[in-house]
Every structure is written in structure tokens, then in C-alpha cells.
Design a protein around this motif. Structure first.
Motif, PDB file in Angstrom:
ATOM      1  N   ASN A   1     115.822  -1.487 -13.495  1.00 43.03           N
ATOM      2  CA  ASN A   1     115.580  -2.921 -13.662  1.00 43.03           C
ATOM      3  C   ASN A   1     116.161  -3.772 -12.524  1.00 43.03           C
ATOM      4  OD1 ASN A   1     118.184  -2.308 -14.446  1.00 43.03           O
ATOM      5  ND2 ASN A   1     118.304  -3.931 -15.966  1.00 43.03           N
ATOM      6  N   THR A   2     116.755  -3.124 -11.527  1.00 42.95           N
ATOM      7  CA  THR A   2     117.330  -3.879 -10.402  1.00 42.95           C
ATOM      8  C   THR A   2     116.775  -3.360  -9.076  1.00 42.95           C
ATOM      9  OG1 THR A   2     119.270  -2.412 -10.451  1.00 42.95           O
ATOM     10  CG2 THR A   2     119.439  -4.493 -11.640  1.00 42.95           C
ATOM     11  N   ASP A   3     117.468  -2.398  -8.472  1.00 42.15           N
ATOM     12  CA  ASP A   3     117.094  -1.913  -7.137  1.00 42.15           C
ATOM     13  C   ASP A   3     115.699  -1.303  -7.107  1.00 42.15           C
ATOM     14  OD1 ASP A   3     119.695  -2.624  -6.831  1.00 42.15           O
ATOM     15  OD2 ASP A   3     120.443  -0.653  -6.246  1.00 42.15           O
ATOM     16  N   PHE A   4     115.321  -0.559  -8.157  1.00 40.91           N
ATOM     17  CA  PHE A   4     114.059   0.180  -8.148  1.00 40.91           C
ATOM     18  C   PHE A   4     113.033  -0.383  -9.123  1.00 40.91           C
ATOM     19  CE2 PHE A   4     116.902   3.191  -6.151  1.00 40.91           C
ATOM     20  CZ  PHE A   4     116.107   3.770  -5.175  1.00 40.91           C
TER      21      PHE A   4
ATOM     22  N   ASN B   1     114.172  -4.341   0.003  1.00 44.08           N
ATOM     23  CA  ASN B   1     113.951  -3.708  -1.293  1.00 44.08           C
ATOM     24  C   ASN B   1     112.745  -2.779  -1.256  1.00 44.08           C
ATOM     25  OD1 ASN B   1     112.470  -3.847  -4.159  1.00 44.08           O
ATOM     26  ND2 ASN B   1     114.671  -4.008  -4.478  1.00 44.08           N
ATOM     27  N   ILE B   2     111.617  -3.281  -0.747  1.00 45.55           N
ATOM     28  CA  ILE B   2     110.405  -2.460  -0.652  1.00 45.55           C
ATOM     29  C   ILE B   2     110.635  -1.284   0.291  1.00 45.55           C
ATOM     30  CG2 ILE B   2     108.033  -2.433   0.236  1.00 45.55           C
ATOM     31  CD1 ILE B   2     108.138  -3.624  -2.464  1.00 45.55           C
ATOM     32  N   GLY B   3     111.330  -1.533   1.397  1.00 48.24           N
ATOM     33  CA  GLY B   3     111.622  -0.458   2.344  1.00 48.24           C
ATOM     34  C   GLY B   3     112.455   0.649   1.729  1.00 48.24           C
TER      35      GLY B   3
ATOM     36  N   THR C   1     119.945   0.128   0.062  1.00 46.57           N
ATOM     37  CA  THR C   1     121.108  -0.744   0.295  1.00 46.57           C
ATOM     38  C   THR C   1     121.494  -1.556  -0.940  1.00 46.57           C
ATOM     39  OG1 THR C   1     119.593  -2.412   1.196  1.00 46.57           O
ATOM     40  CG2 THR C   1     120.700  -0.967   2.768  1.00 46.57           C
ATOM     41  N   GLY C   2     120.819  -1.358  -2.055  1.00 46.70           N
ATOM     42  CA  GLY C   2     121.171  -2.097  -3.264  1.00 46.70           C
ATOM     43  C   GLY C   2     120.692  -3.528  -3.273  1.00 46.70           C
ATOM     44  N   VAL C   3     119.683  -3.844  -2.468  1.00 50.35           N
ATOM     45  CA  VAL C   3     119.138  -5.200  -2.402  1.00 50.35           C
ATOM     46  C   VAL C   3     118.099  -5.372  -3.503  1.00 50.35           C
ATOM     47  CG1 VAL C   3     117.801  -6.819  -1.003  1.00 50.35           C
ATOM     48  CG2 VAL C   3     119.579  -5.427   0.062  1.00 50.35           C
TER      49      VAL C   3
END
Length: 377
Positions: A259-262, A320-322, A331-333
Motif C-alpha cells: 500500500n506504499t512503495d509498491f 517510484n515507477i522506476g 528507495t522507498g519513495v
């Protein structure tokens, strides 16, 4: 406002879809993250409306900037002392029911602070980097970036650095040198990272393992590469049209931080390429509109705010997409407006509010300029 609200609504739906199953497995309530994210969005909309109506001139007041600097520095120091650690990063201050992430607020702070400093120097016909007036702001920015990297928050540090860099390029440096720098720096960083992995210079540590997994995820599929491998599985399962909302398999314990990074990997699995494309198009409309406002403005201060905000949204989306696609190290973005998170939603909403404020002012100026001609007709 339309892309902003649509993205927020999609974010609430996807946060609920990606978190409900794993919450039930852990003995929690499936609506837990849904309720929290809905509250964050409601508060974010209220903040957006406030910033959209708050006079822009007040952000340039000396006392406002000084207090903001002191508060921002205190928060970044406090998070290192009493911060709550997640996945090896000490980036959150626990305030009971909520957690504050100072690195997120730093993005908006840099936009407002540096836009004012740069614009004041340019008003006197001088270049920002060629005056002594730039030493204090740049040293302060470097200190704040260092505090963010010490947490360590690599993603947050790079996004803040990108915001600062683009604003300096937009204010001071010729386009040819700027383009060379923007293209050259990531290329050199990638080559250096690749050589570090090949020669075995990176070893141990949570951050180092992420870089190693980025270079060879399937070689570390049972360890540090499991996140990226399961992200690939989710994207592959989704295909063009997805498996349907709520039907993701990878969110059921296979893919951490669904629900965050992915969250975009889960979105890709459930809504497919079509759903992801809709989200990216909405963000693209928002970013292009922000850049358009910056180009149209006659005020350097407003232009720099727009370019800083566009960089904020663009780089955060790209990272995030990268990370989800394996084009960049994880990187946890978070993904703007879609990922779960209170600090992120509040800062993004405040930034949109300021941009809307600029848009309203430009519309008023155009109407005022057009009114004499209309009255003559």
C-alpha cells in the motif's frame, strides 16, 4: 483541481484494495488503512483550499521564512534523536496516532524558501550563484540534505536535491550546460553503481542490499531481490486490462509494502496497463499545467515555485515507477496521491493549493487586462 481530486479518489480505492487482505491476515480490520487514508485526503483537501486562498505575498515575509527554517531544522534534528525507524531508516516522528516525516515537508519548504531568495537576487540584475547572498541559503540547504541522508532517506534526499538543482538551473544557468548536467550526472552515477556491484564494493547493510538487488534481482530472488521479483510477477499477471479490482495475488503477503512503495505494482496487477496509464495521464496533465503556469508568469518568484513543484511531482513519480519496474534502485519513495501516507498527502495537497492560488491570480490578471477591450466593444 480535477486531476488532483481524481488521483486522491483512486488513491483511497487502491490503498483499501492493497491493504485489506494483509490486514485481515494479521488480525486487523480490513478498513483500517481505508479510514486513515480517507481522513488524510479530507484534511489534505482542507489544506489545499486554505493554501489556494492564502496570499502569496505572505510566504515571502522575512519572519515567515525565518520561523519556517528554524522549525524545519528542529524537525530534521529531532527525527535523528527520537525518530521512529522503519526498514532501517529513522525518518518518522511518532506523535501518538500519527507519524510525521520531516523530509516530506522539506520539499515544500525548499520550494518556497529558495524561490524567494533567488528572486530577490535577480531583482537587482545579479546571478544567484555569483553573489554572497547565495552562500547562506546553499549552506543551509546542504545541511538539511545531510540530515536527511543521515536518517538515511536516500530517496527523500535525492528528490530534495533535484528540486534545488532544477530551481538553480531555471534561475541562473544556461540551458546547454543545464541539459548536460541533468543527463550527465545520472549517467555517471549509474556507471559508478554498476562498477561498485561488479567489483564487490557494495556489501552488507540494508541500503547496499537494495542496490545489489537492483542490479541482479533474480540472482537474489529469495533475499534482497524478492521485492522486485514479486513486483515483476504482479505486473506480468495484470497484463493490459488487469485481473480485476481486489483480485491481486501478490498483495497477500508476497509483496511487502503493497500500500506504499509498491502500490503501483498492485495497481498494475488489478487494473492493468490501462489503469496505470490513466493515473500517469492524470499526473502528466497536472505537471504540464504547473509548467505552463510557470512559463506564463511574469514573476520569477512564481515561475520558480511552479518549476520546483513540477520537479517534486515528476521526480517522485519517476523514482517510484522506476523502483517498481527495476529501472532504478528501490528507495522507498511513495507514488504521489496514490500511496498511503499522511505526511506525503498533506505536503502534496499544500503544493497543489499554492499552484491553484497562482492559477487564480493569473486568471484575474488576464481578465483585468481584457476588461478595457471588452468595454470598448
Amino acid at each position: 483541481m480535477v486531476p488532483y481530486l481524481l488521483l486522491c479518489i483512486i488513491g483511497i480505492i487502491m490503498v483499501y484494495s492493497s491493504s485489506a487482505g494483509i490486514e485481515m491476515q494479521n488480525g486487523g480490520t480490513p478498513q483500517s488503512y481505508l479510514i486513515k487514508q480517507t481522513i488524510y485526503v479530507i484534511i489534505g483537501v482542507i489544506i489545499m483550499v486554505f493554501f489556494a486562498n492564502y496570499p502569496l505575498a505572505h510566504y515571502r515575509r522575512r519572519r515567515f521564512l525565518e520561523y519556517s527554517t528554524v522549525i524545519m531544522g528542529a524537525l530534521l534534528l529531532a527525527v535523528l534523536i527520537i525518530g521512529h525507524a522503519v526498514n532501517g531508516a529513522k525518518g518518522w516522528i511518532n506523535l501518538g496516532p500519527i507519524n510525521i516525516q520531516p523530509a516530506e515537508f522539506c520539499k515544500l519548504y525548499f520550494i518556497l524558501y529558495l524561490a524567494d531568495r533567488m528572486a530577490r537576487v535577480r531583482q537587482h540584475g545579479r546571478h544567484f550563484l555569483e553573489t554572497k547572498s547565495s552562500i547562506g541559503p546553499l549552506l543551509m540547504a546542504a545541511f538539511f540534505l545531510l540530515l536527511i541522508l543521515i536518517q538515511p532517506d536516500t530517496g527523500g534526499g535525492i528528490i530534495n536535491l533535484a528540486i534545488i538543482s532544477v530551481m538553480i538551473l531555471a534561475c541562473d544557468i544556461r540551458w546547454a550546460f543545464g541539459v548536460s548536467l541533468i543527463i550527465g550526472f545520472p549517467l555517471v552515477a549509474y556507471i559508478g553503481l554498476q562498477q561498485a556491484v561488479v567489483n564487490g564494493w557494495l556489501h552488507g547493510g540494508y541500503r547496499a542490499q537494495r542496490f545489489i538487488a537492483f542490479m541482479n534481482p533474480f540472482g537474489n530472488a529469495s533475499g534482497s531481490g524478492s521485492q522486485l521479483v514479486n513486483s515483476y510477477y504482479a505486473i506480468s499477471n495484470g497484463g493490459i486490462f488487469g485481473v480485476g479490482l481486489g483480485n491481486s495475488v501478490q498483495k497477500m503477503g508476497y509483496l511487502p509494502e503493497p500500500n506504499t512503495d509498491f502500490i503501483m505494482a498492485i495497481t498494475s496487477e488489478e487494473l492493468g496497463l490501462v489503469g496505470v496509464s490513466v493515473i500517469l495521464i492524470l499526473l502528466l496533465i497536472l505537471i504540464c499545467r504547473i509548467i505552463q503556469l510557470g512559463i506564463r508568469s511574469n514573476s520569477l518568484y512564481v515561475t520558480l515555485i511552479c518549476y520546483g513543484a513540477a520537479t517534486f511531482f515528476s521526480v517522485e513519480t519517476f523514482f517510484n515507477i522506476g523502483g517498481v519496474l527495476g529501472l532504478l534502485p528501490i528507495t522507498g519513495v511513495t507514488f504521489p496521491f496514490i500511496s498511503y501516507g499522511g505526511s506525503s498527502m498533506l505536503v502534496l495537497s499544500a503544493t497543489v493549493g499554492i499552484i491553484m492560488n497562482i492559477s487564480v491570480q493569473q486568471n484575474k490578471q488576464r481578465l483585468e487586462m481584457a476588461s478595457p477591450f471588452l468595454s470598448r466593444k
